[in-house]
Scaffold this motif. Structure first.
Motif, PDB file in Angstrom:
ATOM      1  N   LEU A 204     -46.833  55.342  50.096  1.00 31.95           N
ATOM      2  CA  LEU A 204     -48.762  55.465  49.147  1.00 31.95           C
ATOM      3  C   LEU A 204     -49.438  55.013  49.514  1.00 31.95           C
ATOM      4  O   LEU A 204     -50.030  55.360  49.607  1.00 31.95           O
ATOM      5  CB  LEU A 204     -48.173  53.249  48.108  1.00 31.95           C
ATOM      6  N   GLU A 205     -49.535  54.535  50.881  1.00 33.55           N
ATOM      7  CA  GLU A 205     -50.583  54.470  51.829  1.00 33.55           C
ATOM      8  C   GLU A 205     -51.248  55.488  52.137  1.00 33.55           C
ATOM      9  O   GLU A 205     -52.234  55.661  52.943  1.00 33.55           O
ATOM     10  CB  GLU A 205     -50.190  53.413  53.165  1.00 33.55           C
ATOM     11  N   ARG A 206     -50.492  56.554  52.407  1.00 30.67           N
ATOM     12  CA  ARG A 206     -50.871  57.850  52.685  1.00 30.67           C
ATOM     13  C   ARG A 206     -51.127  58.629  51.756  1.00 30.67           C
ATOM     14  O   ARG A 206     -52.398  59.822  51.959  1.00 30.67           O
ATOM     15  CB  ARG A 206     -49.388  58.615  53.514  1.00 30.67           C
ATOM     16  N   ARG A 207     -51.119  58.569  50.295  1.00 30.61           N
ATOM     17  CA  ARG A 207     -51.818  58.924  49.035  1.00 30.61           C
ATOM     18  C   ARG A 207     -53.303  58.498  49.235  1.00 30.61           C
ATOM     19  O   ARG A 207     -54.197  58.090  48.204  1.00 30.61           O
ATOM     20  CB  ARG A 207     -51.627  58.872  47.996  1.00 30.61           C
ATOM     21  N   LEU A 208     -53.409  57.068  49.439  1.00 28.57           N
ATOM     22  CA  LEU A 208     -54.770  56.496  49.187  1.00 28.57           C
ATOM     23  C   LEU A 208     -55.959  56.956  49.562  1.00 28.57           C
ATOM     24  O   LEU A 208     -56.840  56.486  49.534  1.00 28.57           O
ATOM     25  CB  LEU A 208     -54.353  54.436  49.928  1.00 28.57           C
ATOM     26  N   TRP A 218     -54.041  51.901  44.676  1.00 27.35           N
ATOM     27  CA  TRP A 218     -53.652  50.514  45.238  1.00 27.35           C
ATOM     28  C   TRP A 218     -53.337  48.383  44.995  1.00 27.35           C
ATOM     29  O   TRP A 218     -53.372  48.059  46.282  1.00 27.35           O
ATOM     30  CB  TRP A 218     -56.133  50.285  45.965  1.00 27.35           C
ATOM     31  N   ARG A 219     -53.291  49.055  43.494  1.00 28.50           N
ATOM     32  CA  ARG A 219     -52.394  47.649  43.363  1.00 28.50           C
ATOM     33  C   ARG A 219     -50.792  47.822  43.807  1.00 28.50           C
ATOM     34  O   ARG A 219     -50.783  47.042  44.011  1.00 28.50           O
ATOM     35  CB  ARG A 219     -52.316  47.543  42.365  1.00 28.50           C
ATOM     36  N   ARG A 220     -50.394  49.113  43.433  1.00 24.82           N
ATOM     37  CA  ARG A 220     -48.819  49.519  44.824  1.00 24.82           C
ATOM     38  C   ARG A 220     -48.721  49.164  45.361  1.00 24.82           C
ATOM     39  O   ARG A 220     -48.215  48.338  46.101  1.00 24.82           O
ATOM     40  CB  ARG A 220     -48.629  50.477  43.608  1.00 24.82           C
ATOM     41  N   ALA A 221     -50.235  49.993  46.527  1.00 29.59           N
ATOM     42  CA  ALA A 221     -49.544  49.713  47.925  1.00 29.59           C
ATOM     43  C   ALA A 221     -49.909  48.243  48.635  1.00 29.59           C
ATOM     44  O   ALA A 221     -49.072  47.408  48.795  1.00 29.59           O
ATOM     45  CB  ALA A 221     -50.422  50.271  48.411  1.00 29.59           C
ATOM     46  N   THR A 222     -51.062  47.478  47.551  1.00 25.42           N
ATOM     47  CA  THR A 222     -50.404  46.216  48.294  1.00 25.42           C
ATOM     48  C   THR A 222     -49.309  45.125  48.150  1.00 25.42           C
ATOM     49  O   THR A 222     -49.681  44.188  48.570  1.00 25.42           O
ATOM     50  CB  THR A 222     -52.299  45.033  46.825  1.00 25.42           C
ATOM     51  N   ILE A 237     -55.062  46.443  53.120  1.00 27.16           N
ATOM     52  CA  ILE A 237     -55.590  47.436  51.581  1.00 27.16           C
ATOM     53  C   ILE A 237     -56.743  47.370  50.730  1.00 27.16           C
ATOM     54  O   ILE A 237     -56.956  48.479  50.076  1.00 27.16           O
ATOM     55  CB  ILE A 237     -54.114  47.717  51.299  1.00 27.16           C
ATOM     56  N   TRP A 238     -56.298  46.260  50.177  1.00 22.83           N
ATOM     57  CA  TRP A 238     -57.061  45.093  48.766  1.00 22.83           C
ATOM     58  C   TRP A 238     -58.519  45.864  49.302  1.00 22.83           C
ATOM     59  O   TRP A 238     -59.376  46.769  48.846  1.00 22.83           O
ATOM     60  CB  TRP A 238     -56.764  44.067  48.324  1.00 22.83           C
ATOM     61  N   GLY A 245     -64.835  51.260  46.300  1.00 23.66           N
ATOM     62  CA  GLY A 245     -64.606  51.368  45.043  1.00 23.66           C
ATOM     63  C   GLY A 245     -63.960  51.323  43.980  1.00 23.66           C
ATOM     64  O   GLY A 245     -63.892  51.377  42.989  1.00 23.66           O
ATOM     65  N   ALA A 246     -62.684  51.925  44.805  1.00 25.27           N
ATOM     66  CA  ALA A 246     -61.632  51.637  43.719  1.00 25.27           C
ATOM     67  C   ALA A 246     -61.035  50.068  42.787  1.00 25.27           C
ATOM     68  O   ALA A 246     -60.771  50.524  41.721  1.00 25.27           O
ATOM     69  CB  ALA A 246     -60.191  52.062  44.819  1.00 25.27           C
ATOM     70  N   LEU A 247     -61.670  49.487  43.579  1.00 23.98           N
ATOM     71  CA  LEU A 247     -61.055  48.169  42.528  1.00 23.98           C
ATOM     72  C   LEU A 247     -62.719  47.525  43.345  1.00 23.98           C
ATOM     73  O   LEU A 247     -63.998  47.434  43.696  1.00 23.98           O
ATOM     74  CB  LEU A 247     -60.137  47.182  43.840  1.00 23.98           C
ATOM     75  N   ALA A 248     -63.315  46.431  41.496  1.00 21.72           N
ATOM     76  CA  ALA A 248     -63.647  46.039  41.638  1.00 21.72           C
ATOM     77  C   ALA A 248     -64.111  44.699  40.278  1.00 21.72           C
ATOM     78  O   ALA A 248     -63.461  45.214  39.078  1.00 21.72           O
ATOM     79  CB  ALA A 248     -65.432  48.042  41.247  1.00 21.72           C
ATOM     80  N   GLY A 249     -65.497  44.906  39.960  1.00 26.53           N
ATOM     81  CA  GLY A 249     -65.476  43.907  38.894  1.00 26.53           C
ATOM     82  C   GLY A 249     -64.764  41.863  38.944  1.00 26.53           C
ATOM     83  O   GLY A 249     -64.148  41.724  40.353  1.00 26.53           O
ATOM     84  N   ARG A 250     -64.950  40.869  38.456  1.00 26.78           N
ATOM     85  CA  ARG A 250     -65.011  39.779  38.570  1.00 26.78           C
ATOM     86  C   ARG A 250     -62.637  39.896  39.465  1.00 26.78           C
ATOM     87  O   ARG A 250     -62.377  38.941  40.352  1.00 26.78           O
ATOM     88  CB  ARG A 250     -64.513  38.983  37.539  1.00 26.78           C
ATOM     89  N   ASP A 251     -62.205  40.142  38.548  1.00 25.31           N
ATOM     90  CA  ASP A 251     -60.312  39.869  38.601  1.00 25.31           C
ATOM     91  C   ASP A 251     -60.472  40.866  39.842  1.00 25.31           C
ATOM     92  O   ASP A 251     -59.843  39.814  40.476  1.00 25.31           O
ATOM     93  CB  ASP A 251     -59.543  40.259  37.504  1.00 25.31           C
ATOM     94  N   ASP A 252     -61.082  41.596  40.392  1.00 20.51           N
ATOM     95  CA  ASP A 252     -60.368  41.966  42.133  1.00 20.51           C
ATOM     96  C   ASP A 252     -60.787  41.319  42.529  1.00 20.51           C
ATOM     97  O   ASP A 252     -60.720  41.609  43.982  1.00 20.51           O
ATOM     98  CB  ASP A 252     -61.208  43.317  41.139  1.00 20.51           C
ATOM     99  N   LEU A 253     -62.003  41.146  42.640  1.00 21.13           N
ATOM    100  CA  LEU A 253     -62.639  39.669  43.361  1.00 21.13           C
ATOM    101  C   LEU A 253     -62.000  38.730  44.151  1.00 21.13           C
ATOM    102  O   LEU A 253     -61.989  38.659  44.613  1.00 21.13           O
ATOM    103  CB  LEU A 253     -64.445  39.366  42.944  1.00 21.13           C
ATOM    104  N   ARG A 254     -61.395  37.755  43.337  1.00 24.76           N
ATOM    105  CA  ARG A 254     -60.855  36.621  42.583  1.00 24.76           C
ATOM    106  C   ARG A 254     -59.647  37.506  43.763  1.00 24.76           C
ATOM    107  O   ARG A 254     -59.067  36.555  44.749  1.00 24.76           O
ATOM    108  CB  ARG A 254     -60.294  36.444  41.804  1.00 24.76           C
ATOM    109  N   GLN A 255     -59.084  38.623  43.721  1.00 26.66           N
ATOM    110  CA  GLN A 255     -57.568  38.771  44.295  1.00 26.66           C
ATOM    111  C   GLN A 255     -58.015  38.965  45.803  1.00 26.66           C
ATOM    112  O   GLN A 255     -57.779  38.694  46.172  1.00 26.66           O
ATOM    113  CB  GLN A 255     -57.252  40.421  43.689  1.00 26.66           C
ATOM    114  N   ARG A 256     -58.921  39.240  45.855  1.00 27.52           N
ATOM    115  CA  ARG A 256     -59.783  40.283  47.106  1.00 27.52           C
ATOM    116  C   ARG A 256     -59.828  38.339  48.019  1.00 27.52           C
ATOM    117  O   ARG A 256     -59.383  38.562  48.846  1.00 27.52           O
ATOM    118  CB  ARG A 256     -61.214  40.790  47.262  1.00 27.52           C
ATOM    119  N   ILE A 257     -60.118  37.516  46.576  1.00 30.15           N
ATOM    120  CA  ILE A 257     -60.305  36.547  47.950  1.00 30.15           C
ATOM    121  C   ILE A 257     -59.043  35.569  48.247  1.00 30.15           C
ATOM    122  O   ILE A 257     -58.832  35.306  49.523  1.00 30.15           O
ATOM    123  CB  ILE A 257     -61.379  35.370  46.788  1.00 30.15           C
TER     124      ILE A 257
END
Length: 388
Positions: A204-208, A218-222, A237-238, A245-257
């Motif tokens: 999966l990382e090779r495909r990112l 990105w979610r699967r790799a994480t 990875i996240w 720019g593949a991940l964005a928005g509040r939910d993805d920000l929460r997960q980032r944190i």
């Protein structure tokens, strides 16, 4: 989350266009050749019903004839299979190919070409076990290309033979070339089911690199990195997916944190959360304030951690928050703040606070009630608010 196994697009050129003159075969009469060529043109023009009907009628007429008749019959059956394939009837197409390759006199090489195509059609028709048997027979005489290895992996995966499918996935990967998105998803799913999670993550990382438009990659790799127990890798990875720019928005920000907090970079988690609360990107509620306090505490930033816990405790006025603040202040030698926080925690019904109060320097022989009163009197002077 395990990715779905891709079972579509299993054979290129499903309509099986008429083979050219490279095939060694008995000479055919001119009329038969012209008829076959005419049907091929109709096939390419999309006149599928005409091609199917005429080809099957000719195949029936030529049954039981000489070598040339048998070869012509096989070619008519191939055309009928082509028409059925274009019409979406994979089972019928596979049946015509099976009949063609069984005709006496058809060379082994050509029979094997039809066998390989039939295997793909059988899988498209939902006949995975039959398809696997056919392809296994074909592999006894051929090494195959990566696409053949991928097909065998799909066939075994359809039977939930994960270890067998993983062997063919490894062969496909070792044969060279970068797997496309469908193949990479298949490889990751198969390797993960076979218990080879690290290998699945590597695929999966090779495909990112080119997956800016595919947040699920990105979610699967994480998720796989988390399953491996590599929280730092999951956070990295996240973070990379966010920056691209593949991940964005509040939910993805929460997960980032959360991932930074779990992955050994709590200061970064705290910085992101503090900025999000300041900008209003995330709600300035008790849950996020509590997460911020824990992040600064995990980062061992004493000033910010104590300030965050104090601000939370004053806002929630919950005994457990005051107790947490008092314990933290106690551990870091902030005695006045510890006394005030622990006294408030005790007043709010946290019995554990009494022992902590008793352990403060200079508390021997002093009553808890007296301590609490002293703490209330010193409340304003002990605050460590820094605006976190």
């Amino acid at each position: 989350m395990t990715p779905r196994l891709p079972l579509a697009g299993l054979i290129a050129g499903a309509w099986l266009a008429l083979a050219g003159p490279a095939l060694a075969a008995p000479s055919l009469p001119g009329g038969i050749i012209r008829d076959l060529e005419g049907l091929e043109r109709r096939l390419q023009a999309g006149d599928l019903d005409t091609v199917r009907g005429r080809a099957l009628a000719q195949a029936e007429r030529l049954a039981g004839g000489n070598a040339a008749d048998r070869w012509a019959r096989a070619l008519y059956l191939q055309l009928a299979a082509a028409a059925e394939g274009r019409r979406g009837d994979a089972a019928a197409a596979a049946g015509h190919l099976a009949e063609a390759r069984a005709i006496e006199g058809v060379e082994r090489a050509q029979a094997d070409r039809w066998l390989r195509q039939e295997a793909g059609l059988r899988l498209r028709a939902g006949q995975a076990e039959r398809a696997r048997t056919l392809l296994a027979d074909w592999f006894r005489r051929h090494r195959g290309e990566p696409e053949d290895h991928w097909l065998m992996a799909r066939l075994l995966a359809a039977e939930t033979d994960w270890e067998g499918a993983a062997r063919w996935v490894r062969r496909a990967l070792e044969a060279g070339g970068e797997p496309d998105e469908t193949e990479a998803s298949l490889a990751a799913a198969v390797l993960q089911r076979a218990g080879e999670v690290a290998s699945a993550l590597a695929v999966l990382e090779r495909r990112l690199e080119g997956a800016e438009g595919d947040p699920e990659a990105w979610r699967r790799a994480t998720a796989l990195a988390q399953r491996l127990g590599d929280a730092g890798r999951a956070a990295a990875i996240w973070e990379a997916g966010w920056r691209r720019g593949a991940l964005a928005g509040r939910d993805d920000l929460r997960q980032r944190i959360r991932l930074h907090l779990a992955g050994g970079t709590p200061a970064r988690a705290a910085e992101l959360l503090a900025a999000a609360l300041e900008e209003g990107t995330l709600a300035d509620d008790l849950a996020n304030r509590r997460l911020l306090a824990r992040a600064w505490q995990a980062a061992r930033d004493r000033e910010r951690a104590l300030a965050a816990w104090e601000r939370l405790a004053e806002r929630s006025d919950a005994g457990e928050d005051w107790l947490q603040l008092g314990q933290l202040a106690h551990g870091w030698g902030m005695w006045a703040l510890a006394e005030r926080a622990l006294s408030r925690a005790l007043a709010l019904g946290e019995p554990e606070a009494e022992a902590w109060l008793a352990s403060l320097p200079g508390q021997e022989g002093r009553g808890v009630a007296g301590d609490a009163g002293s703490a209330e009197g010193n409340q304003s002077s002990s605050s460590v608010h820094t605006g976190a």
